[in-house]
Design a protein around this motif. Structure first.
Motif, PDB file in Angstrom:
ATOM      1  N   SER A  29      61.899  -6.627 -24.783  1.00 23.42           N
ATOM      2  CA  SER A  29      61.972  -5.242 -25.218  1.00 23.42           C
ATOM      3  C   SER A  29      60.625  -4.566 -25.004  1.00 23.42           C
ATOM      4  O   SER A  29      60.557  -3.458 -24.490  1.00 23.42           O
ATOM      5  CB  SER A  29      62.379  -5.156 -26.688  1.00 23.42           C
ATOM      6  N   SER A  30      59.568  -5.249 -25.400  1.00 24.33           N
ATOM      7  CA  SER A  30      58.217  -4.746 -25.170  1.00 24.33           C
ATOM      8  C   SER A  30      57.228  -5.899 -25.286  1.00 24.33           C
ATOM      9  O   SER A  30      57.530  -6.930 -25.871  1.00 24.33           O
ATOM     10  CB  SER A  30      57.847  -3.643 -26.176  1.00 24.33           C
ATOM     11  N   ILE A  31      56.047  -5.695 -24.709  1.00 29.34           N
ATOM     12  CA  ILE A  31      54.976  -6.694 -24.793  1.00 29.34           C
ATOM     13  C   ILE A  31      53.802  -6.048 -25.517  1.00 29.34           C
ATOM     14  O   ILE A  31      53.262  -5.036 -25.059  1.00 29.34           O
ATOM     15  CB  ILE A  31      54.556  -7.203 -23.417  1.00 29.34           C
ATOM     16  N   VAL A  32      53.417  -6.648 -26.642  1.00 33.90           N
ATOM     17  CA  VAL A  32      52.352  -6.085 -27.462  1.00 33.90           C
ATOM     18  C   VAL A  32      50.993  -6.367 -26.841  1.00 33.90           C
ATOM     19  O   VAL A  32      50.138  -5.489 -26.757  1.00 33.90           O
ATOM     20  CB  VAL A  32      52.416  -6.653 -28.892  1.00 33.90           C
ATOM     21  N   ALA A  33      50.808  -7.597 -26.404  1.00 40.06           N
ATOM     22  CA  ALA A  33      49.515  -8.002 -25.848  1.00 40.06           C
ATOM     23  C   ALA A  33      49.722  -9.181 -24.908  1.00 40.06           C
ATOM     24  O   ALA A  33      50.699  -9.924 -25.033  1.00 40.06           O
ATOM     25  CB  ALA A  33      48.542  -8.381 -26.965  1.00 40.06           C
ATOM     26  N   MET A  34      48.809  -9.318 -23.970  1.00 40.52           N
ATOM     27  CA  MET A  34      48.807 -10.466 -23.060  1.00 40.52           C
ATOM     28  C   MET A  34      47.379 -10.955 -22.940  1.00 40.52           C
ATOM     29  O   MET A  34      46.426 -10.183 -23.133  1.00 40.52           O
ATOM     30  CB  MET A  34      49.362 -10.092 -21.689  1.00 40.52           C
ATOM     31  N   GLY A  35      47.221 -12.212 -22.618  1.00 40.31           N
ATOM     32  CA  GLY A  35      45.869 -12.739 -22.519  1.00 40.31           C
ATOM     33  C   GLY A  35      45.795 -14.011 -21.719  1.00 40.31           C
ATOM     34  O   GLY A  35      46.813 -14.544 -21.259  1.00 40.31           O
ATOM     35  N   TRP A  36      44.565 -14.479 -21.540  1.00 41.00           N
ATOM     36  CA  TRP A  36      44.286 -15.718 -20.820  1.00 41.00           C
ATOM     37  C   TRP A  36      43.430 -16.632 -21.694  1.00 41.00           C
ATOM     38  O   TRP A  36      42.474 -16.170 -22.350  1.00 41.00           O
ATOM     39  CB  TRP A  36      43.549 -15.425 -19.519  1.00 41.00           C
ATOM     40  N   TYR A  37      43.776 -17.898 -21.685  1.00 38.50           N
ATOM     41  CA  TYR A  37      43.015 -18.941 -22.345  1.00 38.50           C
ATOM     42  C   TYR A  37      42.761 -20.036 -21.312  1.00 38.50           C
ATOM     43  O   TYR A  37      43.401 -20.072 -20.261  1.00 38.50           O
ATOM     44  CB  TYR A  37      43.796 -19.513 -23.532  1.00 38.50           C
ATOM     45  N   ARG A  38      41.845 -20.936 -21.618  1.00 34.03           N
ATOM     46  CA  ARG A  38      41.595 -22.056 -20.718  1.00 34.03           C
ATOM     47  C   ARG A  38      41.269 -23.300 -21.517  1.00 34.03           C
ATOM     48  O   ARG A  38      40.795 -23.229 -22.648  1.00 34.03           O
ATOM     49  CB  ARG A  38      40.478 -21.725 -19.727  1.00 34.03           C
ATOM     50  N   GLN A  39      41.517 -24.431 -20.881  1.00 31.77           N
ATOM     51  CA  GLN A  39      41.219 -25.717 -21.504  1.00 31.77           C
ATOM     52  C   GLN A  39      40.619 -26.640 -20.458  1.00 31.77           C
ATOM     53  O   GLN A  39      41.289 -27.000 -19.477  1.00 31.77           O
ATOM     54  CB  GLN A  39      42.473 -26.343 -22.116  1.00 31.77           C
ATOM     55  N   ALA A  40      39.367 -26.993 -20.680  1.00 34.86           N
ATOM     56  CA  ALA A  40      38.672 -27.917 -19.791  1.00 34.86           C
ATOM     57  C   ALA A  40      38.933 -29.344 -20.261  1.00 34.86           C
ATOM     58  O   ALA A  40      39.271 -29.573 -21.431  1.00 34.86           O
ATOM     59  CB  ALA A  40      37.178 -27.618 -19.802  1.00 34.86           C
ATOM     60  N   PRO A  41      38.770 -30.323 -19.374  1.00 36.50           N
ATOM     61  CA  PRO A  41      39.005 -31.728 -19.759  1.00 36.50           C
ATOM     62  C   PRO A  41      38.172 -32.120 -20.971  1.00 36.50           C
ATOM     63  O   PRO A  41      36.963 -31.884 -21.006  1.00 36.50           O
ATOM     64  CB  PRO A  41      38.587 -32.495 -18.501  1.00 36.50           C
ATOM     65  N   GLY A  42      38.822 -32.706 -21.967  1.00 34.27           N
ATOM     66  CA  GLY A  42      38.118 -33.170 -23.144  1.00 34.27           C
ATOM     67  C   GLY A  42      37.731 -32.085 -24.131  1.00 34.27           C
ATOM     68  O   GLY A  42      37.045 -32.366 -25.123  1.00 34.27           O
ATOM     69  N   LYS A  43      38.150 -30.854 -23.886  1.00 37.17           N
ATOM     70  CA  LYS A  43      37.799 -29.744 -24.771  1.00 37.17           C
ATOM     71  C   LYS A  43      39.046 -29.046 -25.294  1.00 37.17           C
ATOM     72  O   LYS A  43      40.139 -29.230 -24.771  1.00 37.17           O
ATOM     73  CB  LYS A  43      36.914 -28.744 -24.034  1.00 37.17           C
ATOM     74  N   GLY A  44      38.852 -28.236 -26.325  1.00 37.88           N
ATOM     75  CA  GLY A  44      39.956 -27.481 -26.872  1.00 37.88           C
ATOM     76  C   GLY A  44      40.237 -26.228 -26.065  1.00 37.88           C
ATOM     77  O   GLY A  44      39.451 -25.840 -25.193  1.00 37.88           O
ATOM     78  N   ARG A  45      41.367 -25.606 -26.345  1.00 34.13           N
ATOM     79  CA  ARG A  45      41.728 -24.384 -25.647  1.00 34.13           C
ATOM     80  C   ARG A  45      40.879 -23.238 -26.190  1.00 34.13           C
ATOM     81  O   ARG A  45      40.738 -23.076 -27.398  1.00 34.13           O
ATOM     82  CB  ARG A  45      43.218 -24.089 -25.846  1.00 34.13           C
ATOM     83  N   GLU A  46      40.326 -22.432 -25.284  1.00 33.91           N
ATOM     84  CA  GLU A  46      39.477 -21.325 -25.694  1.00 33.91           C
ATOM     85  C   GLU A  46      39.937 -20.019 -25.077  1.00 33.91           C
ATOM     86  O   GLU A  46      40.486 -19.998 -23.974  1.00 33.91           O
ATOM     87  CB  GLU A  46      38.013 -21.582 -25.303  1.00 33.91           C
ATOM     88  N   LEU A  47      39.678 -18.935 -25.811  1.00 30.81           N
ATOM     89  CA  LEU A  47      40.033 -17.612 -25.324  1.00 30.81           C
ATOM     90  C   LEU A  47      39.143 -17.231 -24.139  1.00 30.81           C
ATOM     91  O   LEU A  47      37.934 -17.487 -24.150  1.00 30.81           O
ATOM     92  CB  LEU A  47      39.864 -16.598 -26.441  1.00 30.81           C
ATOM     93  N   VAL A  48      39.773 -16.634 -23.131  1.00 29.83           N
ATOM     94  CA  VAL A  48      39.020 -16.102 -21.992  1.00 29.83           C
ATOM     95  C   VAL A  48      38.997 -14.574 -22.074  1.00 29.83           C
ATOM     96  O   VAL A  48      37.944 -13.955 -22.060  1.00 29.83           O
ATOM     97  CB  VAL A  48      39.641 -16.546 -20.657  1.00 29.83           C
ATOM     98  N   ALA A  49      40.198 -13.973 -22.150  1.00 34.45           N
ATOM     99  CA  ALA A  49      40.285 -12.515 -22.210  1.00 34.45           C
ATOM    100  C   ALA A  49      41.647 -12.119 -22.739  1.00 34.45           C
ATOM    101  O   ALA A  49      42.631 -12.832 -22.525  1.00 34.45           O
ATOM    102  CB  ALA A  49      40.067 -11.897 -20.823  1.00 34.45           C
ATOM    103  N   THR A  50      41.689 -11.008 -23.447  1.00 34.76           N
ATOM    104  CA  THR A  50      42.953 -10.482 -23.933  1.00 34.76           C
ATOM    105  C   THR A  50      43.050  -8.994 -23.638  1.00 34.76           C
ATOM    106  O   THR A  50      42.034  -8.301 -23.499  1.00 34.76           O
ATOM    107  CB  THR A  50      43.115 -10.690 -25.446  1.00 34.76           C
ATOM    108  N   SER A  51      44.289  -8.520 -23.549  1.00 36.39           N
ATOM    109  CA  SER A  51      44.551  -7.098 -23.305  1.00 36.39           C
ATOM    110  C   SER A  51      45.683  -6.657 -24.222  1.00 36.39           C
ATOM    111  O   SER A  51      46.817  -7.100 -24.077  1.00 36.39           O
ATOM    112  CB  SER A  51      44.945  -6.884 -21.841  1.00 36.39           C
TER     113      SER A  51
END
Length: 121
Positions: A29-51
């Motif tokens: 119906s609609s999209i409130v927000a979209m974003g990108w996260y990343r996860q490097a080997p051995g690390k947790g998922r981290e925020l990259v950018a959001t819109s």
């Protein structure tokens, strides 16, 4: 149901550029927000950018990455430049999506399957 499909990852040399795409499909119906996260080997998922109402970037990517959206296509992009080996990770897109089942609206968060970005010479 809603699906997010990422594309554009790959192997790039340090200093190079890549463009990631993530397209959302399904009963949207609609999209409130979209974003990108990343996860490097051995690390947790981290925020990259959001819109959403505005844009937000991790300090580590400010000035090098740009997030943008094509609302008509339910797609979010991540333009990455001046890439560094530390940017190597699996990149995931996410979206806060409102769906309508004929009676009720419901907003939930969805994730893509991830795309590998490797920065290496």
């Amino acid at each position: 149901q809603v699906q997010l499909v990422e594309s554009g990852g790959g192997l790039v040399q340090p200093g190079g550029s890549l463009r990631l795409s993530c397209a959302a499909s399904g009963s949207i119906s609609s999209i409130v927000a979209m974003g990108w996260y990343r996860q490097a080997p051995g690390k947790g998922r981290e925020l990259v950018a959001t819109s959403g109402a505005g844009t937000n970037y991790a300090d580590s990517v400010k000035g090098r990455f740009t997030i943008s959206r094509d609302n008509a296509k339910n797609t979010v992009y991540l333009e990455m430049s001046s890439l560094k080996p530390d940017d190597t990770a699996v990149y995931y897109c996410d979206a806060d999506v409102t769906t309508y089942n004929g009676r009720n609206y419901h907003t939930a968060r969805y994730w893509g399957q991830g795309t590998q970005v490797t920065v290496s010479s």
